[in-house]
Structures are given as structure tokens and as C-alpha cells.
Design an enzyme around this catalytic site. Structure first.
Site, PDB file in Angstrom:
ATOM      1  N   CYS A 153     -17.655  -2.984   9.086  1.00 23.84           N
ATOM      2  CA  CYS A 153     -18.818  -3.225   8.211  1.00 23.84           C
ATOM      3  C   CYS A 153     -19.722  -4.355   8.704  1.00 23.84           C
ATOM      4  CB  CYS A 153     -18.354  -3.481   6.783  1.00 23.84           C
ATOM      5  SG  CYS A 153     -16.921  -4.546   6.669  1.00 23.84           S
ATOM      6  N   HIS A 255     -21.859  -8.652   2.998  1.00 25.84           N
ATOM      7  CA  HIS A 255     -21.554  -9.578   4.098  1.00 25.84           C
ATOM      8  C   HIS A 255     -22.860 -10.229   4.592  1.00 25.84           C
ATOM      9  CE1 HIS A 255     -17.656  -7.958   3.817  1.00 25.84           C
ATOM     10  NE2 HIS A 255     -17.525  -7.331   4.981  1.00 25.84           N
TER      11      HIS A 255
HETATM   12  N1  LIG Z   1     -13.717  -2.285   2.205  1.00 27.11           N
HETATM   13  C1  LIG Z   1     -14.685  -2.299   3.121  1.00 27.11           C
HETATM   14  O1  LIG Z   1     -15.723  -2.967   2.970  1.00 27.11           O
HETATM   15  C2  LIG Z   1     -14.546  -1.504   4.370  1.00 27.11           C
HETATM   16  C3  LIG Z   1     -13.376  -0.821   4.704  1.00 27.11           C
HETATM   17  N2  LIG Z   1     -13.339  -0.091   5.853  1.00 27.11           N
HETATM   18  C4  LIG Z   1     -12.132   0.674   6.222  1.00 27.11           C
HETATM   19  O2  LIG Z   1     -12.027   1.786   5.318  1.00 27.11           O
HETATM   20  C5  LIG Z   1     -10.660   2.096   5.105  1.00 27.11           C
HETATM   21  C6  LIG Z   1     -10.336   2.031   3.621  1.00 27.11           C
HETATM   22  O3  LIG Z   1     -10.531   0.703   3.159  1.00 27.11           O
HETATM   23  P1  LIG Z   1     -10.520   0.308   1.622  1.00 27.11           P
HETATM   24  O4  LIG Z   1     -11.117   1.365   0.795  1.00 27.11           O
HETATM   25  O5  LIG Z   1     -11.094  -1.038   1.591  1.00 27.11           O
HETATM   26  O6  LIG Z   1      -8.919   0.253   1.302  1.00 27.11           O
HETATM   27  P2  LIG Z   1      -8.169   0.317  -0.101  1.00 27.11           P
HETATM   28  O7  LIG Z   1      -6.893  -0.367   0.111  1.00 27.11           O
HETATM   29  O8  LIG Z   1      -9.048  -0.130  -1.206  1.00 27.11           O
HETATM   30  O9  LIG Z   1      -7.882   1.910  -0.315  1.00 27.11           O
HETATM   31  C7  LIG Z   1      -6.941   2.604   0.453  1.00 27.11           C
HETATM   32  C8  LIG Z   1      -6.916   4.085   0.087  1.00 27.11           C
HETATM   33  O10 LIG Z   1      -5.992   4.760   0.949  1.00 27.11           O
HETATM   34  C9  LIG Z   1      -4.957   5.399   0.163  1.00 27.11           C
HETATM   35  N3  LIG Z   1      -3.672   5.298   0.870  1.00 27.11           N
HETATM   36  C10 LIG Z   1      -2.953   4.185   1.098  1.00 27.11           C
HETATM   37  N4  LIG Z   1      -1.821   4.503   1.768  1.00 27.11           N
HETATM   38  C11 LIG Z   1      -1.849   5.841   1.958  1.00 27.11           C
HETATM   39  C12 LIG Z   1      -0.956   6.770   2.571  1.00 27.11           C
HETATM   40  N5  LIG Z   1       0.191   6.373   3.142  1.00 27.11           N
HETATM   41  N6  LIG Z   1      -1.296   8.064   2.574  1.00 27.11           N
HETATM   42  C13 LIG Z   1      -2.456   8.478   2.014  1.00 27.11           C
HETATM   43  N7  LIG Z   1      -3.324   7.646   1.402  1.00 27.11           N
HETATM   44  C14 LIG Z   1      -3.019   6.347   1.383  1.00 27.11           C
HETATM   45  C15 LIG Z   1      -4.938   4.670  -1.161  1.00 27.11           C
HETATM   46  O11 LIG Z   1      -4.412   5.529  -2.151  1.00 27.11           O
HETATM   47  P3  LIG Z   1      -3.615   4.993  -3.455  1.00 27.11           P
HETATM   48  O12 LIG Z   1      -4.659   4.546  -4.434  1.00 27.11           O
HETATM   49  O13 LIG Z   1      -2.871   6.187  -3.918  1.00 27.11           O
HETATM   50  O14 LIG Z   1      -2.721   3.879  -2.997  1.00 27.11           O
HETATM   51  C16 LIG Z   1      -6.439   4.397  -1.334  1.00 27.11           C
HETATM   52  O15 LIG Z   1      -7.074   5.548  -1.794  1.00 27.11           O
HETATM   53  C17 LIG Z   1      -9.858   1.099   5.959  1.00 27.11           C
HETATM   54  O16 LIG Z   1      -9.580   1.688   7.205  1.00 27.11           O
HETATM   55  C18 LIG Z   1     -10.826  -0.079   6.105  1.00 27.11           C
HETATM   56  O17 LIG Z   1     -10.534  -0.856   7.221  1.00 27.11           O
HETATM   57  C19 LIG Z   1     -14.435   0.038   6.637  1.00 27.11           C
HETATM   58  C20 LIG Z   1     -15.600  -0.589   6.350  1.00 27.11           C
HETATM   59  C21 LIG Z   1     -15.725  -1.442   5.214  1.00 27.11           C
HETATM   60  N1  LIG Z   2     -12.395  -5.939   7.986  1.00 19.57           N
HETATM   61  C1  LIG Z   2     -13.614  -5.746   7.191  1.00 19.57           C
HETATM   62  C2  LIG Z   2     -13.619  -4.362   6.616  1.00 19.57           C
HETATM   63  C3  LIG Z   2     -13.756  -3.374   7.728  1.00 19.57           C
HETATM   64  O1  LIG Z   2     -14.827  -2.949   8.103  1.00 19.57           O
HETATM   65  O2  LIG Z   2     -12.649  -3.096   8.379  1.00 19.57           O
HETATM   66  P1  LIG Z   2     -12.488  -2.062   9.582  1.00 19.57           P
HETATM   67  O3  LIG Z   2     -13.120  -2.613  10.781  1.00 19.57           O
HETATM   68  O4  LIG Z   2     -11.028  -1.905   9.740  1.00 19.57           O
HETATM   69  O5  LIG Z   2     -13.151  -0.803   9.147  1.00 19.57           O
HETATM   70  C4  LIG Z   2     -13.679  -6.827   6.124  1.00 19.57           C
HETATM   71  O6  LIG Z   2     -12.667  -7.329   5.800  1.00 19.57           O
HETATM   72  O7  LIG Z   2     -14.694  -7.161   5.608  1.00 19.57           O
END
Ligand SMILES: NC(=O)C1=CN([C@@H]2O[C@H](COP(=O)(O)OP(=O)(O)OC[C@H]3O[C@@H](n4cnc5c(N)ncnc54)[C@H](OP(=O)(O)O)[C@@H]3O)[C@@H](O)[C@H]2O)C=CC1
Ligand SMILES: N[C@@H](CC(=O)OP(=O)(O)O)C(=O)O
Length: 372
Positions: A153, A255
Site C-alpha cells: 500500500c 498512509h
Molecule cells: N490492510 C492493508 O492496508 C493492506 C493489506 N494488504 C494485504 O492484503 C492481504 C489481506 O490483509 P488484511 O485484510 O489487512 O488482513 P486481515 O487479517 O484483516 O484479513 C485476513 C483475511 O484472510 C482470511 N484468512 C486468514 N487465514 C486464512 C486461511 N488459513 N485460509 C483462508 N482464509 C484465511 C481471514 O478470514 P477469517 O475472518 O475467517 O479469519 C480474513 O478474511 C494481506 O496479504 C496484506 O498484506 C495489502 C495492501 C494493504
Molecule cells: N504492510 C502494509 C500493508 C501491506 O500493504 O502489506 P503487503 O505489502 O503485504 O501487501 C502496512 O502495514 O501498512
């Protein structure tokens, strides 16, 4: 397109921070309809409104609230979906995304898992949508399936601001200093007692990601030299030097990032500012309902308005899809030194920095005819 003719999409990680943004941004989408929701075994077989800890200001869309949640590894449940949006943690995304690709799905991922694969692009639609053409190689290899990733991000905000500058003046070197919101760490993420009234000067792997991804995104996609027989296209990193410092701050969303830039050739602050202001002209006019139609960048004049951008005031610009840039000024007040330009930018980490970019990439692939 009515609901019957819309492309069915599946959302992996639909209950998480980024997953919820997918659900919100895909409500009433012109081309795509959420048909299957996936999450962990804990959420399996629950209805969505009971499985999710909904954190957004808009209500859960009524057609989604009572949908059943599937386990993400229940691959058959996603059979009817042409598109898979992935908001999974990298530890699960690596294999699952490859499985969906080999099943012929168009996978749009937020996870880091495949960003550095030699045949997978990292795309921000306003910056390097030309890199998407490499999915043609993947489609040949994987029965029509492919993976397109969007960057980290923070990287997303950085490349939107750097693109017009690098395209016009070149860039030799950039220092990136981030102040990243708590929602970037997912839910529940950083414990409140750790972050309230505090700053944490470390986010695991974040600095490395910004340095590597910026160079891949701003680099070129060229014809291969023949070393990789299965592939006809190759990524060439931009040669600029990138150095990043990353910090977690007690802000819920958005951010804020400061850049110091050494240009490839001489330019005044006014010239750089004008190039950034003209950037929206790079985006062709589109039907305004699509996410790719939002302006990628907005400039706030400095010194007229010296204290912006701010997350409280500027985050929702362009539905969270517009990067706001302010404080464009010279490299130092004394003159001399290594840097020519400094600026501050704000990126919405869960919209443009995550789900929004994935959806924009899917819209671009749809427009190019890669999803049918
Ligand atoms: N937050 C941000 O600003 C950003 C995040 N990202 C990336 O996006 C991705 C998601 O991040 P984020 O939404 O913040 O994470 P969260 O922890 O908020 O959500 C994780 C999700 O994955 C599911 N999950 C966890 N474990 C498993 C599993 N073993 N099998 C299937 N589903 C699973 C969870 O389901 P359940 O609810 O059932 O546990 C939930 O829906 C990551 O790779 C992160 O690095 C990228 C850019 C920005
Ligand atoms: N690591 C970022 C979220 C994110 O973009 O993660 P990733 O590069 O794994 O998608 C944060 O904490 O703000």
C-alpha cells in the site's frame, strides 16, 4: 449489463480489512458481481454478517449480508467465478492463488506472494497498466488463468507520485519516509496499548518491499532475450536508487509519506508541480462509474496551503482512489545537497493501496479483452 450478465467474482479473505473494502467497492459494480465469499475455516458455513467484524461506515450490502461463507480451499465453490479477488495473508495466498490460476481464473491479488515472480506484474492502473499485457504469457501456460498483483500500500502512493516525475525529468534517487496507519496491519492488527500515543519505527519487510516494488513498477516490460523459453516478455527494473524508512503511527486509515527526490535532469519546483498537476490528463475519459475513471492524483498548492495533505481531510478524495500530493518544494532551504524536490503524499491504504487497485486492474483486463 444487468446482474445476470455481469461477470461473477469470488473474494478470498472476504471477512478481513481488505476483503470488506472489496465488498464495499464492488457493490453495484458495472461489470462484476460478487458471487462467492471465502475466508478461513473459522468462518466457513457462517453467513457473512455473522462471520465478519464489519468496520466500514457504509452498511454491508443487503445482497451480501446473508450469503454463506466458504473455506477458500473449497476450490469447487468458486467454479462459476471468472475472477478471483484475493485479500489473503501471504502464507495462504501463495498456493491458493496458484491453484486458482491453474483452474483458468483471473486472479487479482493484494498479497506479496507472487509480486516478484518473473511472469507476474505488479500493477497500479494509472502508472503501469501496460505491464498487464504480460498476462498473455501466463494465459498460455495456465489454461487461460493468470495472476496480477497490486503493490504494497505504501508503494502504491509512492509510484503514483513518482510516475509523472520520472516520465518527464527522470529520477536518480529517492528517499521514502512513511507514517503508516494501523489498518495497514489488518484486524485486529497492532494492539491498542502498543500504538496509542506512540510511534513504532518498524514494520516488518515494509522497507524492502517499497524499494523492490517501486523499481519493478516504474521499470519497463520488454521482449525477452530468449533466456526464458516459456516467456516472451521480461521486466527490467528502473535503475533509480530507492531508500525507505517505515513507521507505524496512531492513525486509523491512510498512509502519509514524505519523499526526497534527486531528478535525472534539472527542473524548477514549478515545473515539477505543473507536471504533477497535469497527470490526470494521462487517464483517458471513462464511464464515470468504473473505479479506473477516478483521477489518480491531486495537487495541493504549496506554500499557499502549507499543512496538507492530512488523513482527516484528504483521504476520501476520488472515493479513496486519488493520491493527494502537497508541500512540493526544493530539496533543501539552503540549496545545494543531493536532492532537488521534496513532497508529502497521502494514499488510502485499503482503497487505492489494496482492494481499489485490484478492482481497477480487473477493469483494465476486462477493457483489454483478457477476461471473457
Ligand atoms: N490492510 C492493508 O492496508 C493492506 C493489506 N494488504 C494485504 O492484503 C492481504 C489481506 O490483509 P488484511 O485484510 O489487512 O488482513 P486481515 O487479517 O484483516 O484479513 C485476513 C483475511 O484472510 C482470511 N484468512 C486468514 N487465514 C486464512 C486461511 N488459513 N485460509 C483462508 N482464509 C484465511 C481471514 O478470514 P477469517 O475472518 O475467517 O479469519 C480474513 O478474511 C494481506 O496479504 C496484506 O498484506 C495489502 C495492501 C494493504
Ligand atoms: N504492510 C502494509 C500493508 C501491506 O500493504 O502489506 P503487503 O505489502 O503485504 O501487501 C502496512 O502495514 O501498512
Amino acid at each position: 449489463m444487468n446482474n445476470c450478465t455481469k461477470i461473477k467474482v469470488g473474494v478470498l479473505g472476504a471477512t478481513g480489512t481488505v476483503g470488506q473494502r472489496f465488498i464495499q467497492l464492488l457493490e453495484n459494480h458495472q461489470h462484476f458481481k460478487v458471487a462467492v465469499l471465502g475466508a478461513s475455516a473459522n468462518s466457513k458455513d457462517k453467513i457473512y454478517k455473522d462471520a465478519v467484524h464489519w468496520l466500514l461506515a457504509t452498511p454491508i450490502p443487503s445482497d451480501i449480508a446473508n450469503m454463506k461463507v466458504h473455506a477458500c480451499d473449497d476450490i469447487e465453490a468458486f467454479n462459476d467465478c471468472l475472477i478471483i479477488f484475493s485479500a489473503l495473508d501471504a502464507s495462504v495466498a501463495t498456493n491458493l492463488e496458484k491453484t486458482f490460476r491453474i483452474k483458468g481464473k483471473a486472479v487479482f491479488s493484494n498479497a506479496k506472494s507472487h509480486r516478484y515472480d518473473s511472469d507476474v506484474p505488479i500493477v497500479v492502473s494509472s502508472v503501469n497498466s501496460d505491464h498487464i499485457r504480460c498476462v498473455q504469457d501466463q494465459k498460455k501456460m495456465y489454461q487461460g488463468g493468470f495472476i496480477v498483483t497490486n503493490p504494497n500500500c505504501s508503494t502504491t502512493g509512492v509510484v503514483v507520485a513518482l510516475k509523472p516525475i520520472v516520465a518527464t525529468f527522470g529520477i536518480k534517487e529517492v528517499i521514502v519516509f512513511t507514517m503508516q496507519s494501523v489498518s495497514g496491519a489488518g484486524y485486529p492488527g497492532v494492539p491498542s496499548l502498543d500504538i496509542l500515543g506512540n510511534v513504532i519505527p518498524y514494520i516488518g519487510e515494509e522497507e524492502e518491499k517499497i524499494e523492490i516494488e517501486t523499481k519493478k513498477i516504474l521499470g519497463e516490460l520488454s521482449s525477452s532475450d530468449g533466456e526464458q523459453p516459456s516467456s516472451s516478455l521480461k521486466f527490467n527494473d528502473h535503475p533509480m536508487f530507492v531508500s525507505a524508512h517505515t513507521n507505524r503511527v496512531p492513525v486509523s486509515e491512510g498512509h502519509t509519506i514524505c519523499l526526497s527526490i534527486k531528478l535525472g535532469r534539472e527542473a524548477t519546483v514549478e515545473e515539477v508541480s505543473n507536471v504533477l498537476k497535469g497527470y490526470h490528463k494521462l487517464t483517458p475519459p471513462e464511464n464515470c462509474k468504473l473505479l479506473i475513471s477516478e483521477p489518480p492524483l491531486h495537487v495541493i498548492d504549496y506554500p499557499q496551503t502549507p499543512n496538507r495533505p492530512q488523513p482527516k481531510l484528504d483521504l476520501e478524495r476520488g472515493r479513496g482512489l486519488t493520491v493527494t500530493v502537497g508541500r512540493i518544494r526544493g530539496g533543501s532551504y539552503q540549496g545545494g545537497g543531493s536532492f532537488d524536490i521534496r513532497l508529502t503524499l497521502l494514499v488510502h491504504n485499503t482503497v487505492l493501496g489494496a482492494a481499489g487497485s485490484s478492482i481497477q486492474n480487473a477493469e483494465t483486463c476486462f477493457k483489454f479483452g483478457y477476461i471473457q
